[in-house]
Design an enzyme around this catalytic site. Structure first.
Site, PDB file in Angstrom:
ATOM      1  N   LYS A 153     -69.563  -9.164  -6.228  1.00 46.43           N
ATOM      2  CA  LYS A 153     -68.223  -8.848  -5.715  1.00 46.43           C
ATOM      3  C   LYS A 153     -67.192  -9.053  -6.815  1.00 46.43           C
ATOM      4  O   LYS A 153     -67.384  -9.882  -7.696  1.00 46.43           O
ATOM      5  CB  LYS A 153     -67.877  -9.802  -4.557  1.00 46.43           C
ATOM      6  CG  LYS A 153     -68.649  -9.599  -3.272  1.00 46.43           C
ATOM      7  CD  LYS A 153     -68.249 -10.652  -2.243  1.00 46.43           C
ATOM      8  CE  LYS A 153     -69.020 -10.489  -0.934  1.00 46.43           C
ATOM      9  NZ  LYS A 153     -68.711  -9.249  -0.213  1.00 46.43           N
ATOM     10  N   GLU A 194     -76.395  -8.676   2.396  1.00 46.33           N
ATOM     11  CA  GLU A 194     -77.418  -9.710   2.548  1.00 46.33           C
ATOM     12  C   GLU A 194     -77.506 -10.279   3.958  1.00 46.33           C
ATOM     13  O   GLU A 194     -78.559 -10.739   4.384  1.00 46.33           O
ATOM     14  CB  GLU A 194     -77.163 -10.841   1.545  1.00 46.33           C
ATOM     15  CG  GLU A 194     -76.141 -11.902   1.971  1.00 46.33           C
ATOM     16  CD  GLU A 194     -74.737 -11.351   2.185  1.00 46.33           C
ATOM     17  OE1 GLU A 194     -74.413 -10.302   1.605  1.00 46.33           O
ATOM     18  OE2 GLU A 194     -73.966 -11.970   2.950  1.00 46.33           O
ATOM     19  N   ARG A 248     -77.468  -8.929   6.948  1.00 49.00           N
ATOM     20  CA  ARG A 248     -78.406  -8.238   7.836  1.00 49.00           C
ATOM     21  C   ARG A 248     -79.861  -8.561   7.469  1.00 49.00           C
ATOM     22  O   ARG A 248     -80.736  -8.518   8.324  1.00 49.00           O
ATOM     23  CB  ARG A 248     -78.143  -6.727   7.793  1.00 49.00           C
ATOM     24  CG  ARG A 248     -78.312  -6.105   6.439  1.00 49.00           C
ATOM     25  CD  ARG A 248     -77.641  -4.753   6.324  1.00 49.00           C
ATOM     26  NE  ARG A 248     -76.187  -4.879   6.160  1.00 49.00           N
ATOM     27  CZ  ARG A 248     -75.349  -3.841   6.090  1.00 49.00           C
ATOM     28  NH1 ARG A 248     -75.807  -2.606   6.184  1.00 49.00           N
ATOM     29  NH2 ARG A 248     -74.063  -4.040   5.938  1.00 49.00           N
TER      30      ARG A 248
HETATM   31  N1  BES Z   1     -69.955 -11.220   3.786  1.00 53.18           N
HETATM   32  C1  BES Z   1     -69.677  -9.850   3.572  1.00 53.18           C
HETATM   33  C2  BES Z   1     -68.743  -9.252   4.612  1.00 53.18           C
HETATM   34  C3  BES Z   1     -67.337  -9.806   4.673  1.00 53.18           C
HETATM   35  C4  BES Z   1     -66.293  -9.121   4.072  1.00 53.18           C
HETATM   36  C5  BES Z   1     -67.057 -10.956   5.370  1.00 53.18           C
HETATM   37  C6  BES Z   1     -64.999  -9.602   4.152  1.00 53.18           C
HETATM   38  C7  BES Z   1     -65.759 -11.439   5.457  1.00 53.18           C
HETATM   39  C8  BES Z   1     -64.729 -10.760   4.840  1.00 53.18           C
HETATM   40  C9  BES Z   1     -70.981  -9.041   3.612  1.00 53.18           C
HETATM   41  O1  BES Z   1     -72.111  -9.710   3.191  1.00 53.18           O
HETATM   42  C10 BES Z   1     -70.810  -7.852   2.719  1.00 53.18           C
HETATM   43  O2  BES Z   1     -70.591  -8.043   1.569  1.00 53.18           O
HETATM   44  N2  BES Z   1     -70.890  -6.653   3.303  1.00 53.18           N
HETATM   45  C11 BES Z   1     -70.761  -5.442   2.578  1.00 53.18           C
HETATM   46  C12 BES Z   1     -71.902  -4.531   2.963  1.00 53.18           C
HETATM   47  C13 BES Z   1     -71.997  -3.287   2.130  1.00 53.18           C
HETATM   48  C14 BES Z   1     -72.457  -3.635   0.725  1.00 53.18           C
HETATM   49  C15 BES Z   1     -72.967  -2.340   2.775  1.00 53.18           C
HETATM   50  C16 BES Z   1     -69.431  -4.788   2.958  1.00 53.18           C
HETATM   51  O3  BES Z   1     -69.098  -4.767   4.140  1.00 53.18           O
HETATM   52  O4  BES Z   1     -68.723  -4.358   2.073  1.00 53.18           O
HETATM   53 ZN    ZN Z   2     -72.398  -9.634   1.068  1.00 54.71          ZN
HETATM   54 ZN    ZN Z   3     -72.060 -11.807   3.482  1.00 58.07          ZN
END
Ligand code: BES
Ligand code: ZN
Ligand code: ZN
Length: 511
Positions: A289, A361, A363
């Protein structure tokens, strides 16, 4: 905090018995002191309340406050806080909770410790006395919460901020018992929600998967909850390759925390399974990220923390329902052994997944958690997870998204979420989108590689691991678990959402 219900004959005096630092009374919009039941109090104050209303300085608008100072001995307390309840027709338990939160904030600002409050909406409204008392206790305890564990100075002063007494005034003697029951429920829920907030607010270096497992142990022992912690070897033996793949880049070992509450007096053979995502820190892994806001990913274990808090609450309330909590804890880091985009792993039910982004991750750990739940032949499964940025884009931070394969289960969860003041909005498990995660090399991809319908795609992915013919709901709390702004009873930071919804859900099952 010491909570007591006191039956003072409000209409007929009794105000001189109230010796708290702060007395909170509430009025609906447009009400006079007399109409709100504070006629004798106002008389004892020489008409001060009516004066303030008459001057237009207090109109009873929702959550507006005015602080008054008493003079003389007719009233024992030195300070009275007027709190507005808004329009009578729009009143609800949610507003009572927020009104109590506003009063708690005043107590903090004034650095006071002893609070007496009317039970907003009880007596003069359709709200049952127990519900109103529960809401006021919740709003007060949740509103007094501050995360100051790591602040040297404030920590030493903490005792001056903590309230140590809450007295609730019962409008009539016959409501005392009912209010006591509601207040006790509220105290258990709010105390546990604050424990959940602590776990979520704690940074990733303080709450690792192993620490979370130890906390789960400490918080649930001697309550009739059986706790088993599976380490990585145990998970490998069960074929949880999907779950294990997430922590491969991390120095912290993944932990699968199993909490079983099987009360001997269970009213039926029904078993409810609650599954929580507990990524103690989500860097995104190899699909790392950007640094902006990455610190907030210390809260990526909010779903798992809520499940731990829910189990503790359910046990403390002695609810006669069999409930299992499954907490999937891991840290998502890049590292020499980390999983990579394109890698393929197999979940416990034999289905293979091709990684597209290692940031998807949550899921992957939930997939094996859901597979594991099959051994309980659950009557219903509810998972909660800070799963997607997509749900934040869609619903922001007030609402959580819910996906459900069963209308009756959804209706029950929605009612529970309303009672808890943690609203849910239903989104579709839109089947045609399933093909978007078809993979050339595996049974499915972990994600699409686009941003479209991210929360729905994630839910469709999870559905692949739900035991057959089982009512299941997935709650995406990525927005609601963390609040950027201060609100009544909700300081910035962790909210503990949806812990109270999960408990209200199980309570409704017990009825
Ligand atoms: N933990 C994040 C989702 C999240 C985003 C939680 C903002 C709280 C605040 C999750 O693991 C994630 O990174 N999801 C990605 C999935 C994508 C790579 C398919 C997302 O939603 O961008
Ligand atoms: Zn993530
Ligand atoms: Zn996450």
């Amino acid at each position: 905090m010491d909570i007591r219900i006191k039956d003072v004959n409000l209409g007929g005096g009794g105000w001189d018995e109230i010796a708290s630092d702060l007395l909170v009374i509430s009025l609906f919009e447009g009400q006079s002191a007399k109409e709100a039941g504070f006629g004798t109090l106002d008389a004892a104050l020489g008409g001060m309340i009516e004066q303030v209303i008459h001057a237009g300085d207090f109109k009873g608008e929702a959550l507006k406050t005015r602080l008054l100072y008493t003079h003389g001995d007719a009233v024992a307390t030195r300070r009275i806080l007027l709190v507005g309840l808004g329009k009578q027709a729009e009143f609800s338990a949610a507003l009572a909770r927020r009104a109590a939160g506003v009063a708690a904030q005043a107590l903090i600002d004034l650095k006071l410790r002893r609070l007496t409050s009317v039970v907003h909406g009880a007596g003069n409204h359709r709200l049952p006395a127990a519900t109103a008392a529960q809401a006021v206790v919740e709003g007060t305890i949740l509103g007094l919460y501050r995360f100051i564990t790591h602040k040297r100075e404030e920590n030493s002063q903490r005792a001056t901020v903590d309230a140590d007494e809450l007295i609730l005034l019962a409008p009539t003697a016959d409501l005392v018992k009912e209010m006591e029951v509601g207040a006790q429920v509220g105290q258990i829920l709010a105390d546990n929600a604050n424990l959940v907030r602590d776990l979520v607010n704690e940074p990733g270096n303080y709450v690792t998967p192993k620490v979370l497992a130890a906390q789960a142990q400490a918080l649930t022992q001697e309550m009739g909850i059986a706790l088993t912690v599976c380490d990585e070897d145990a998970m490998r033996a069960m074929g949880m390759e999907s779950f294990l793949s997430v922590s491969r880049g991390s120095a912290e070992e993944a932990q699968f925390i199993v909490l079983e509450y099987f009360p001997p007096a269970a009213a039926s053979a029904d078993t409810l399974v609650l599954v929580g995502k507990a990524i103690t820190f989500d860097t995104g892994g190899i699909s790392i990220k950007p640094n902006d806001g990455m610190w907030e990913m210390k809260s990526d274990m909010a779903g798992g923390a809520a499940v731990i808090g829910a189990l503790r609450s359910i046990a403390q309330l002695h609810l006669p329902v069999r409930v299992v909590g499954l907490v999937c804890a891991a840290e998502n880091m890049p590292g020499p052994a980390a999983i990579k985009p394109g890698d393929v792993v197999k979940a416990m039910n034999g289905k293979s997944v091709e990684y597209i982004s290692t940031d998807a991750e949550g899921r992957m750990v939930l997939a094996d958690g859901l597979c594991y739940s099959a051994r309980y032949h659950p009557t219903a499964i509810v998972d909660c997870a800070t799963l997607t940025g997509s749900i934040v884009m869609t619903l922001s931070s007030d609402l959580s998204g819910i996906f459900c394969n069963d209308d009756a289960l959804f209706a029950r969860l929605q009612a529970a979420s309303e009672a808890a003041g943690e609203p849910l909005w239903r989104l579709p498990l839109w089947k045609p989108y399933r093909e978007r995660i078809n993979s050339d090399v595996a049974d499915m991809k972990g994600s699409t590689g686009t941003r479209y319908a991210g929360a729905i795609i994630a839910a469709l992915f999870l559905q692949e691991f739900v035991p057959e013919n089982t009512p299941w709901a997935h709650i995406d709390i990525a927005g609601a678990a963390w609040q950027d702004d201060n609100k009544p009873y909700q300081p910035r930071g962790a909210s503990a959402n949806p812990m109270r919804t999960l408990v209200e859900f199980v309570r409704s099952w017990a009825e």
